[in-house]
Design an enzyme around this catalytic site. Structure first.
Site, PDB file in Angstrom:
ATOM      1  N   CYS A  75       0.845  -1.202   0.000  1.00 12.20           N
ATOM      2  CA  CYS A  75       0.000   0.000   0.000  1.00 12.20           C
ATOM      3  C   CYS A  75       0.875   1.245   0.000  1.00 12.20           C
ATOM      4  O   CYS A  75       1.930   1.289   0.624  1.00 12.20           O
ATOM      5  CB  CYS A  75      -0.969  -0.001   1.178  1.00 12.20           C
ATOM      6  SG  CYS A  75      -0.300   0.543   2.750  1.00 12.20           S
ATOM      7  N   GLU A  76       0.410   2.230  -0.719  1.00 11.55           N
ATOM      8  CA  GLU A  76       1.174   3.470  -0.842  1.00 11.55           C
ATOM      9  C   GLU A  76       1.074   4.336   0.404  1.00 11.55           C
ATOM     10  O   GLU A  76       1.841   5.278   0.567  1.00 11.55           O
ATOM     11  CB  GLU A  76       0.717   4.262  -2.068  1.00 11.55           C
ATOM     12  CG  GLU A  76      -0.700   4.746  -2.024  1.00 11.55           C
ATOM     13  CD  GLU A  76      -1.157   5.372  -3.335  1.00 11.55           C
ATOM     14  OE1 GLU A  76      -1.876   6.375  -3.272  1.00 11.55           O
ATOM     15  OE2 GLU A  76      -0.803   4.854  -4.417  1.00 11.55           O
ATOM     16  N   HIS A  77       0.151   4.016   1.291  1.00 16.25           N
ATOM     17  CA  HIS A  77      -0.030   4.833   2.487  1.00 16.25           C
ATOM     18  C   HIS A  77       0.910   4.464   3.629  1.00 16.25           C
ATOM     19  O   HIS A  77       1.377   5.336   4.355  1.00 16.25           O
ATOM     20  CB  HIS A  77      -1.482   4.754   2.970  1.00 16.25           C
ATOM     21  CG  HIS A  77      -2.454   5.231   1.951  1.00 16.25           C
ATOM     22  ND1 HIS A  77      -3.602   4.543   1.634  1.00 16.25           N
ATOM     23  CD2 HIS A  77      -2.438   6.326   1.151  1.00 16.25           C
ATOM     24  CE1 HIS A  77      -4.256   5.195   0.691  1.00 16.25           C
ATOM     25  NE2 HIS A  77      -3.570   6.273   0.372  1.00 16.25           N
ATOM     26  N   HIS A  78       1.158   3.151   3.809  1.00 17.98           N
ATOM     27  CA  HIS A  78       1.991   2.698   4.922  1.00 17.98           C
ATOM     28  C   HIS A  78       3.167   1.838   4.473  1.00 17.98           C
ATOM     29  O   HIS A  78       3.972   1.419   5.299  1.00 17.98           O
ATOM     30  CB  HIS A  78       1.149   1.889   5.913  1.00 17.98           C
ATOM     31  CG  HIS A  78      -0.032   2.646   6.425  1.00 17.98           C
ATOM     32  ND1 HIS A  78      -1.293   2.481   5.896  1.00 17.98           N
ATOM     33  CD2 HIS A  78      -0.137   3.598   7.390  1.00 17.98           C
ATOM     34  CE1 HIS A  78      -2.138   3.278   6.524  1.00 17.98           C
ATOM     35  NE2 HIS A  78      -1.461   3.983   7.430  1.00 17.98           N
ATOM     36  N   GLN A 116      -5.520  -0.609  -3.777  1.00 21.55           N
ATOM     37  CA  GLN A 116      -6.166  -1.706  -4.503  1.00 21.55           C
ATOM     38  C   GLN A 116      -7.123  -1.205  -5.569  1.00 21.55           C
ATOM     39  O   GLN A 116      -7.198  -1.778  -6.659  1.00 21.55           O
ATOM     40  CB  GLN A 116      -6.889  -2.615  -3.508  1.00 21.55           C
ATOM     41  CG  GLN A 116      -7.546  -3.812  -4.155  1.00 21.55           C
ATOM     42  CD  GLN A 116      -8.146  -4.757  -3.142  1.00 21.55           C
ATOM     43  OE1 GLN A 116      -7.639  -4.902  -2.040  1.00 21.55           O
ATOM     44  NE2 GLN A 116      -9.236  -5.416  -3.508  1.00 21.55           N
ATOM     45  N   HIS A 144      -5.136  -6.716   3.688  1.00 21.21           N
ATOM     46  CA  HIS A 144      -4.205  -5.600   3.807  1.00 21.21           C
ATOM     47  C   HIS A 144      -3.544  -5.597   5.177  1.00 21.21           C
ATOM     48  O   HIS A 144      -4.221  -5.477   6.199  1.00 21.21           O
ATOM     49  CB  HIS A 144      -4.948  -4.276   3.578  1.00 21.21           C
ATOM     50  CG  HIS A 144      -5.413  -4.109   2.171  1.00 21.21           C
ATOM     51  ND1 HIS A 144      -4.845  -3.195   1.320  1.00 21.21           N
ATOM     52  CD2 HIS A 144      -6.361  -4.764   1.458  1.00 21.21           C
ATOM     53  CE1 HIS A 144      -5.439  -3.283   0.135  1.00 21.21           C
ATOM     54  NE2 HIS A 144      -6.364  -4.220   0.202  1.00 21.21           N
ATOM     55  N   CYS A 146      -1.839  -3.287   6.472  1.00 27.78           N
ATOM     56  CA  CYS A 146      -2.011  -2.001   7.152  1.00 27.78           C
ATOM     57  C   CYS A 146      -3.275  -1.993   7.992  1.00 27.78           C
ATOM     58  O   CYS A 146      -3.385  -1.216   8.945  1.00 27.78           O
ATOM     59  CB  CYS A 146      -1.991  -0.841   6.157  1.00 27.78           C
ATOM     60  SG  CYS A 146      -3.268  -0.919   4.900  1.00 27.78           S
TER      61      CYS A 146
END
Length: 184
Positions: A75-78, A116, A144, A146
């Protein structure tokens, strides 16, 4: 592998309080850098390279489906992994794609920092672009980390996303056939 990336991992280890001289950690920055380069190798790939001219003439106009393609992304966030499976279907209009290329297209986009929802759309649009299909359907089911390892810590949640293009979007019959066939 980049020495700069390894140095950055060394700094991260120091920042979290790890002893970077400890035997088990000595080579961790290099290993982590090598792993990260592998996990994000999709940035160095293009659709043309991945498809590699494996598009073949065919008079088949019936649905082609490959289901349960293993999926590993971050994931690009975490920058934590999400893992699952992707189901891809398309309606050929004179061209079919080499079977392994659907998995390679999936990997190319999955090996980038992602969400996703965008990954699902990227795969569908790429299959549409190379096949000129009458329709494309892509469904991803993934867990996920995260959401599992941090935050709400929900272990059994599965995210499902779908992108339907062409007849998969406009024809209920086509969409339902796809969903029925991947559910078996």
């Amino acid at each position: 592998m980049s020495d700069k990336l390894a140095n950055l991992y060394h700094n991260i280890l120091e920042e979290i309080g790890e002893d970077t001289k400890r035997d088990g950690i000595l080579d961790t920055p290099k290993r982590a850098a090598k792993a990260m380069k592998f996990l994000t190798k999709g940035y160095e790939q293009s659709l043309d390279d991945v498809v590699n001219n494996a598009i073949f003439e065919s008079d088949n106009d019936s649905m082609v489906i490959v289901k349960d393609i293993e999926l590993y992304s971050m994931c690009e966030h975490h920058m934590l992994p999400f893992v699952g499976k992707v189901h891809i279907g398309y309606l050929p209009t004179g061209k079919v794609l080499g079977l392994s290329k659907l998995a390679r297209i999936t990997d190319m986009f999955a090996r980038r920092l992602q969400i996703q929802e965008n990954l699902t759309k990227q795969i569908a649009e790429a299959v549409q672009e190379v096949t000129d299909a009458a329709g494309v359907g892509v469904i991803i089911e993934a867990k996920h980390m995260c959401m599992m390892m941090r935050g709400v810590e929900k272990q059994n949640s599965v995210m499902t996303s779908s992108t339907m293009l062409g007849l998969f979007r406009t024809s209920n019959k086509t969409r339902n056939e796809f969903i029925s066939l991947i559910s078996k």
